[in-house]
Design a protein around this motif. Structure first.
Motif, mmCIF file in Angstrom:
data_model
loop_
_atom_site.group_PDB
_atom_site.id
_atom_site.type_symbol
_atom_site.label_atom_id
_atom_site.label_comp_id
_atom_site.label_asym_id
_atom_site.label_seq_id
_atom_site.Cartn_x
_atom_site.Cartn_y
_atom_site.Cartn_z
ATOM 1 N N ILE A 124 0.862 -1.177 0.000
ATOM 2 C CA ILE A 124 0.000 0.000 0.000
ATOM 3 C C ILE A 124 0.897 1.226 0.000
ATOM 4 O O ILE A 124 1.759 1.374 0.873
ATOM 5 N N ALA A 125 0.712 2.088 -0.989
ATOM 6 C CA ALA A 125 1.497 3.331 -1.066
ATOM 7 C C ALA A 125 0.533 4.507 -1.134
ATOM 8 O O ALA A 125 -0.296 4.588 -2.047
ATOM 9 N N VAL A 126 0.625 5.400 -0.162
ATOM 10 C CA VAL A 126 -0.281 6.547 -0.065
ATOM 11 C C VAL A 126 0.533 7.835 -0.161
ATOM 12 O O VAL A 126 1.539 8.001 0.536
ATOM 13 N N ARG A 127 0.084 8.735 -1.041
ATOM 14 C CA ARG A 127 0.664 10.078 -1.138
ATOM 15 C C ARG A 127 -0.453 11.090 -0.894
ATOM 16 O O ARG A 127 -1.522 10.992 -1.503
ATOM 17 N N VAL A 128 -0.209 12.041 -0.010
ATOM 18 C CA VAL A 128 -1.228 13.030 0.339
ATOM 19 C C VAL A 128 -0.664 14.435 0.193
ATOM 20 O O VAL A 128 0.446 14.723 0.673
ATOM 21 N N LEU A 129 -1.419 15.306 -0.457
ATOM 22 C CA LEU A 129 -1.095 16.732 -0.554
ATOM 23 C C LEU A 129 -2.080 17.519 0.286
ATOM 24 O O LEU A 129 -3.294 17.425 0.086
ATOM 25 N N LEU A 130 -1.557 18.309 1.217
ATOM 26 C CA LEU A 130 -2.370 19.131 2.118
ATOM 27 C C LEU A 130 -1.887 20.576 2.052
ATOM 28 O O LEU A 130 -0.781 20.849 1.582
ATOM 29 N N PRO A 131 -2.695 21.542 2.516
ATOM 30 C CA PRO A 131 -2.256 22.940 2.491
ATOM 31 C C PRO A 131 -1.138 23.220 3.489
ATOM 32 O O PRO A 131 -1.114 22.658 4.584
ATOM 33 N N SER A 132 -0.215 24.088 3.117
ATOM 34 C CA SER A 132 0.929 24.423 3.964
ATOM 35 C C SER A 132 0.500 25.201 5.199
ATOM 36 O O SER A 132 -0.422 26.028 5.152
ATOM 37 N N LEU A 157 -7.305 24.454 12.118
ATOM 38 C CA LEU A 157 -7.255 23.575 10.955
ATOM 39 C C LEU A 157 -5.995 22.722 10.967
ATOM 40 O O LEU A 157 -6.050 21.498 10.753
ATOM 41 N N HIS A 158 -4.851 23.338 11.219
ATOM 42 C CA HIS A 158 -3.601 22.594 11.151
ATOM 43 C C HIS A 158 -3.450 21.617 12.317
ATOM 44 O O HIS A 158 -2.817 20.563 12.157
ATOM 45 N N GLU A 159 -4.044 21.921 13.446
ATOM 46 C CA GLU A 159 -4.060 20.947 14.534
ATOM 47 C C GLU A 159 -4.894 19.730 14.137
ATOM 48 O O GLU A 159 -4.497 18.580 14.389
ATOM 49 N N LEU A 160 -6.055 19.976 13.516
ATOM 50 C CA LEU A 160 -6.879 18.872 13.030
ATOM 51 C C LEU A 160 -6.131 18.077 11.957
ATOM 52 O O LEU A 160 -6.169 16.833 11.942
ATOM 53 N N MET A 161 -5.472 18.779 11.055
ATOM 54 C CA MET A 161 -4.729 18.126 9.986
ATOM 55 C C MET A 161 -3.700 17.153 10.559
ATOM 56 O O MET A 161 -3.602 15.995 10.141
#
Length: 277
Positions: A124-132, A157-161
């Motif tokens: 399983i290979a997962v790549r995730v893009l999230l806001p900086s 938001l970033h704590e949730l992230m």
């Protein structure tokens, strides 16, 4: 087998209402066993291409098999498509979203099935893009602060992230530690963009796309209530595109290919690794 039968349905070789061969006949045609036949038929039933896949009479092609059904809520649609994606030997999942909340929720049925031995991917290979974290995002922000000067909504938001990302990595790593999946890789990067949509690419052959809708709501953060403009996430509908012929010819194949190239272009250019504290 599922791929071959799907091609026959989507190409029109098997029209809506047509009966498929019996399970015995399909097992002989594809030189396999009845268990594999039932799994393939169940896959097509879950995709809405077949009806009547139980015991007894042969299944039939669904009347709406060649139409575009209404998109379903993100958590439901993604959970179903992930389950099918995990039938592959090597699973890849690419994600662009505000957080991984929907992905975390939608993965549960597949990881439970792996624990039960119903699914058995080797990797399983997962790549995730999230806001900086250092980007001046348009959302979320206080309703009373249209210029976005108050940092609290973005801090929340970033704590949730980070919470969701940590849970995602821990959950998938557990599969490897329990020797249920031989190889597990989860990589998270960030980009200085405000997501207005979410994208999921599964095994490089399917793309799920959904819009974030902005709505006001009240949240609690550090003991205080805040009225913020936030986005709808789990309940937003996802539009499904897959490689192969459809009502618009090769539209699905083109959409998946372009989405994959778009994701890779961000991943290999401005994306930076997410540092978990």
């Amino acid at each position: 087998m599922a791929d071959a039968l799907r091609d026959r349905i989507l190409s029109g070789d098997l029209r809506p209402g047509a009966k498929l061969p019996t399970q015995h006949e399909l097992a002989e045609e594809f030189d396999t066993n009845r268990t594999a036949v039932r799994q393939a038929l169940d896959t097509l039933r879950r995709e809405g291409l077949l009806t009547g896949t139980g015991r007894g009479a042969p299944p039939t092609v669904a009347e709406r098999a060649l139409s575009h059904d209404a998109p379903r809520k993100a958590d439901i649609e993604l959970a179903d498509r992930l389950y099918e994606a995990f039938r592959a030997e090597h699973v890849t999942i690419d994600v662009f979203s505000l957080t991984t909340e929907t992905l975390n929720t939608a993965l549960a049925p597949s990881t439970i099935a792996i624990s039960r031995g119903e699914l058995s991917p080797r990797s399983i290979a997962v790549r995730v893009l999230l806001p900086s974290a250092d980007a001046r995002l348009a959302l979320p922000r206080l309703v009373s602060d249209p210029e976005g000067r108050d940092p609290r909504p973005l801090e929340r938001l970033h704590e949730l992230m980070h919470t969701y990302v940590s849970a995602l990595k821990g959950h998938l790593e557990t599969l490897r530690m329990r020797d249920l999946v031989a190889e597990v890789a989860v990589e998270i990067r960030t980009v200085p963009l405000t997501p207005t949509h979410k994208v999921y690419l599964l095994n490089g052959t399917e793309a799920l796309f959904g819009y974030y809708k902005v709505k006001p709501r009240t949240v609690r953060y550090k003991g205080e209530e805040m009225d913020i403009h936030d986005v709808v996430s789990i309940s937003t509908p996802l539009f499904h595109h897959a490689q192969g012929p459809d009502l618009h010819g090769e539209h699905g194949t083109a959409f998946v290919a372009e989405t994959r190239q778009w994701f890779d272009s961000l991943w290999s250019s401005i994306a930076q690794p997410l540092e978990l504290g």
